[in-house]
Design a protein around this motif. Structure first.
Motif, mmCIF file in Angstrom:
data_model
loop_
_atom_site.group_PDB
_atom_site.id
_atom_site.type_symbol
_atom_site.label_atom_id
_atom_site.label_comp_id
_atom_site.label_asym_id
_atom_site.label_seq_id
_atom_site.Cartn_x
_atom_site.Cartn_y
_atom_site.Cartn_z
ATOM 1 N N LEU A 73 0.843 -1.207 0.000
ATOM 2 C CA LEU A 73 0.000 0.000 0.000
ATOM 3 C C LEU A 73 0.871 1.247 0.000
ATOM 4 O O LEU A 73 0.580 2.227 -0.667
ATOM 5 C CB LEU A 73 -0.885 0.008 1.250
ATOM 6 C CG LEU A 73 -2.075 -0.939 1.216
ATOM 7 C CD1 LEU A 73 -2.644 -1.096 2.611
ATOM 8 C CD2 LEU A 73 -3.134 -0.437 0.262
ATOM 9 N N GLN A 90 -7.338 2.418 2.785
ATOM 10 C CA GLN A 90 -6.143 2.570 3.624
ATOM 11 C C GLN A 90 -6.292 1.832 4.951
ATOM 12 O O GLN A 90 -6.546 2.457 5.983
ATOM 13 C CB GLN A 90 -5.884 4.052 3.878
ATOM 14 C CG GLN A 90 -5.476 4.776 2.621
ATOM 15 C CD GLN A 90 -5.366 6.278 2.831
ATOM 16 O OE1 GLN A 90 -5.173 6.757 3.937
ATOM 17 N NE2 GLN A 90 -5.517 7.010 1.778
ATOM 18 N N PRO A 91 -6.139 0.511 4.917
ATOM 19 C CA PRO A 91 -6.117 -0.209 6.193
ATOM 20 C C PRO A 91 -4.932 0.277 7.022
ATOM 21 O O PRO A 91 -4.006 0.888 6.487
ATOM 22 C CB PRO A 91 -5.940 -1.670 5.783
ATOM 23 C CG PRO A 91 -6.119 -1.730 4.316
ATOM 24 C CD PRO A 91 -5.877 -0.360 3.773
ATOM 25 N N ALA A 96 1.241 -3.745 4.196
ATOM 26 C CA ALA A 96 0.482 -4.887 3.655
ATOM 27 C C ALA A 96 0.537 -4.858 2.131
ATOM 28 O O ALA A 96 0.645 -3.796 1.518
ATOM 29 C CB ALA A 96 -0.970 -4.816 4.126
ATOM 30 N N LEU A 98 -0.999 -5.547 -1.779
ATOM 31 C CA LEU A 98 -2.304 -5.457 -2.424
ATOM 32 C C LEU A 98 -2.920 -6.845 -2.584
ATOM 33 O O LEU A 98 -4.132 -7.018 -2.426
ATOM 34 C CB LEU A 98 -2.176 -4.771 -3.793
ATOM 35 C CG LEU A 98 -2.385 -3.246 -3.835
ATOM 36 C CD1 LEU A 98 -3.635 -2.804 -3.093
ATOM 37 C CD2 LEU A 98 -1.224 -2.469 -3.293
ATOM 38 N N ASN A 101 -4.441 -7.628 0.689
ATOM 39 C CA ASN A 101 -5.651 -6.801 0.853
ATOM 40 C C ASN A 101 -6.823 -7.410 0.076
ATOM 41 O O ASN A 101 -7.956 -7.450 0.560
ATOM 42 C CB ASN A 101 -5.421 -5.387 0.305
ATOM 43 C CG ASN A 101 -4.825 -4.435 1.337
ATOM 44 O OD1 ASN A 101 -4.968 -3.238 1.223
ATOM 45 N ND2 ASN A 101 -4.184 -4.966 2.358
ATOM 46 N N THR A 104 -8.089 -10.681 1.677
ATOM 47 C CA THR A 104 -8.846 -10.531 2.930
ATOM 48 C C THR A 104 -9.995 -9.529 2.790
ATOM 49 O O THR A 104 -10.703 -9.274 3.758
ATOM 50 C CB THR A 104 -7.922 -10.027 4.071
ATOM 51 O OG1 THR A 104 -7.298 -8.808 3.660
ATOM 52 C CG2 THR A 104 -6.856 -11.044 4.431
ATOM 53 N N ALA A 106 -9.701 -6.275 2.607
ATOM 54 C CA ALA A 106 -9.340 -5.338 3.687
ATOM 55 C C ALA A 106 -10.198 -4.073 3.642
ATOM 56 O O ALA A 106 -10.669 -3.655 2.580
ATOM 57 C CB ALA A 106 -7.857 -4.972 3.558
ATOM 58 N N THR A 117 -12.031 -3.000 0.032
ATOM 59 C CA THR A 117 -11.236 -3.381 -1.138
ATOM 60 C C THR A 117 -12.107 -3.796 -2.319
ATOM 61 O O THR A 117 -11.867 -3.394 -3.458
ATOM 62 C CB THR A 117 -10.259 -4.518 -0.752
ATOM 63 O OG1 THR A 117 -9.394 -4.031 0.284
ATOM 64 C CG2 THR A 117 -9.416 -4.953 -1.936
ATOM 65 N N GLU A 373 -13.223 -7.269 8.345
ATOM 66 C CA GLU A 373 -12.138 -6.876 7.438
ATOM 67 C C GLU A 373 -10.869 -7.698 7.584
ATOM 68 O O GLU A 373 -10.038 -7.687 6.686
ATOM 69 C CB GLU A 373 -11.827 -5.388 7.622
ATOM 70 C CG GLU A 373 -11.529 -4.994 9.070
ATOM 71 C CD GLU A 373 -11.169 -3.516 9.233
ATOM 72 O OE1 GLU A 373 -11.382 -2.755 8.298
ATOM 73 O OE2 GLU A 373 -10.654 -3.162 10.310
ATOM 74 N N HIS A 374 -10.684 -8.394 8.683
ATOM 75 C CA HIS A 374 -9.422 -9.137 8.851
ATOM 76 C C HIS A 374 -9.495 -10.547 8.281
ATOM 77 O O HIS A 374 -8.472 -11.206 8.148
ATOM 78 C CB HIS A 374 -9.033 -9.219 10.335
ATOM 79 C CG HIS A 374 -8.757 -7.870 10.950
ATOM 80 N ND1 HIS A 374 -8.751 -7.656 12.302
ATOM 81 C CD2 HIS A 374 -8.486 -6.669 10.383
ATOM 82 C CE1 HIS A 374 -8.484 -6.374 12.551
ATOM 83 N NE2 HIS A 374 -8.328 -5.764 11.393
#
Ligand SMILES: Cc1cc2nc3c(=O)[nH]c(=O)nc-3n(C[C@H](O)[C@H](O)[C@H](O)COP(=O)(O)OP(=O)(O)OC[C@H]3O[C@@H](n4cnc5c(N)ncnc54)[C@H](O)[C@@H]3O)c2cc1C
Length: 421
Positions: A73, A90-91, A96, A98, A101, A104, A106, A117, A373-374
């Motif tokens: 990111l 923007q987690p 992290a 992409l 992201n 998951t 994200a 995402t 989100e995780h």
């Protein structure tokens, strides 16, 4: 065994061999996931995307970036800045990848404005377990042509395929930012104010909830000096942090003032307009809440989601669970999305497991989900499998079998078992 391919073709050859020899494959991006999804089993091959680092294109006419899965990111943010554009998801952890992201789905602090995402991915290149390479989607927003495989792959946590490239939507980078911080005596007032903030028409890009413990951690971690009078700090049980962004400074200021009025009308003790440097520090401190919790002995962080308007009731009921099990629980989170992070401080494994079970059960009963989100990974699997609708779970197992007939892609992540293809 760790393999570090640098091209799609190498990923394809690795997966073809893995399928032939039935070797399980776990894909790893940057390893920042919070659900244990990239932890391989002993017999697995670990496929790291750390060498798949090319930013293939920043297309400023179509507002699109095409990147390889291992790009972080942070790297994408640097590359888009030069074009006055930004990838808006923007987690909290900019190291992290992409690919991680996407796997998951994200979210992060700006989901209240830009979604998560899956709302910003237009297309993917992915490698299937047999080695075939598929392209889905492209540089367009509208598509109505068969099943949407892009969306199916997003959030699949490496259990269907390896994502090798992504086509991502970009947005113009705003030049003006205003950050408001409102302490409240009562957490319920905050959760009641949040839907009003979201509906106020000012379209905030961040609406974060921090209880007094989370606030203390964020201030310490970010090194912010907020000049909140001591007496008010003693009274404040929780804080609401709101960020407004735009290109017209007068407009942003006007919106900030009307939002300040709204918050005072919702019983905020006061409203502080933070300087740019203090705002950055407090946001940075908030992003690091996970580490602050860990340093203080937090056993785990939960990322449940409930309908936004039910947050207050959920928080209150979780406080009851905490009391019943003599467990200390902190509350921070993406209030604008109904996504709350609970820091669980409990060292007894049996009590910890009971508390987690009750917290997830409650969220599900209130119309929410185990993870916002995780992802489910390995860590939340036992709770998720218990609470997920069995018909949906059976359908997911069939989808997995269609992609991955030999069950080699990250087996044991999200759910156990598989029906044959
Ligand atoms: C301090 C901190 C703050 C965080 N804040 C947030 C936040 O605000 N919001 C949020 O959503 N998350 C947050 N996270 C969690 C984490 O950053 C995200 O889950 C992120 O998406 C993981 O990316 P990664 O590259 O590290 O993936 P990894 O941890 O390496 O992998 C995560 C999962 O994705 C799979 N995977 C990785 N790459 C690929 C690929 N190319 N193809 C297929 N599968 C793949 C893995 O197998 C695994 O199942 C935070 C983490 C930390 C440590």
């Amino acid at each position: 065994v760790v393999v570090r391919p640098s091209t799609t073709e190498q990923v394809s050859r690795i997966l073809a061999l893995a399928q032939e020899h039935r070797i399980p494959v776990t894909t790893r991006g940057a390893g920042t996931g919070l659900s244990g999804g990239c932890i391989p089993t002993e017999e697995s091959l670990l496929l790291s995307t750390e060498r798949m680092k090319r930013i293939i294109e920043i297309d400023s006419e179509n507002h699109v970036a095409v990147v390889e899965a291992g790009v972080t990111l942070f790297e994408l943010d640097e590359a888009t800045a030069a074009h006055g554009l930004r990838y808006p998801i923007q987690p909290g952890e900019a190291s992290a990848s992409l690919g991680g992201n996407i796997a998951t789905n994200a979210g992060g602090m700006r989901a209240v404005k830009h979604g998560v995402t899956r709302h910003q991915v237009l297309g993917l290149e992915a490698v299937l377990p047999g080695g075939e390479v598929i392209q889905c989607g492209g540089k367009f927003v509208k598509v109505s042509s068969g099943y949407d495989l892009t969306q199916l792959i997003i959030g699949s946590e490496g259990t269907l395929c390896v994502v090798t490239k992504a086509t991502l939507k970009l947005v113009p980078r705003m030049t003006q930012r205003l950050t408001l911080l409102a302490p409240f005596e009562n957490a319920e007032d905050i959760t009641r104010a949040v839907p009003k903030v979201v509906h106020s028409g000012v379209s905030p890009s961040l609406v974060e909830y921090l209880d007094w413990v989370g606030m203390g951690g964020a201030v310490r971690r970010g090194g912010a000096d907020l000049s909140i009078p001591e007496e008010m700090k003693q009274k404040a049980k929780a804080y609401l942090l709101v960020v407004l962004e735009g290109n017209d400074s007068n407009r942003v200021q006007e919106d900030g003032e009307s939002l300040g009025e709204l918050l005072l009308g919702e019983n905020a003790l006061d409203v502080f307009f933070l300087s740019e440097s203090e705002a950055s520090k407090i946001i940075e401190g908030r992003e690091g809440a996970f580490w602050s919790g860990k340093e203080a002995g937090m056993a785990d962080q939960v990322d449940v989601v409930v309908p936004r308007a039910s947050l207050s009731k959920y928080v209150e009921s979780v406080q009851g669970i905490a009391q019943a099990h003599q467990t200390f629980i902190t509350f921070t989170g993406h209030a604008g999305d109904g996504n709350i992070h609970l820091g669980i401080f409990q060292n007894d494994p049996k009590v910890f497991s009971d508390v987690m079970g009750e917290i997830y059960d409650l969220a599900t009963k209130m119309g929410g989900m185990v993870s916002a989100e995780h992802g489910i990974g390995r860590a939340k699997k036992k709770y998720y499998q218990k609470l997920e609708d069995p018909v949906r779970l059976a359908l997911m197992r069939k989808i997995k079998a269609a992609f991955d007939p030999e069950n080699i892609m990250n087996p044991g992540v999200v759910f156990d078992g598989q029906t044959s293809a």
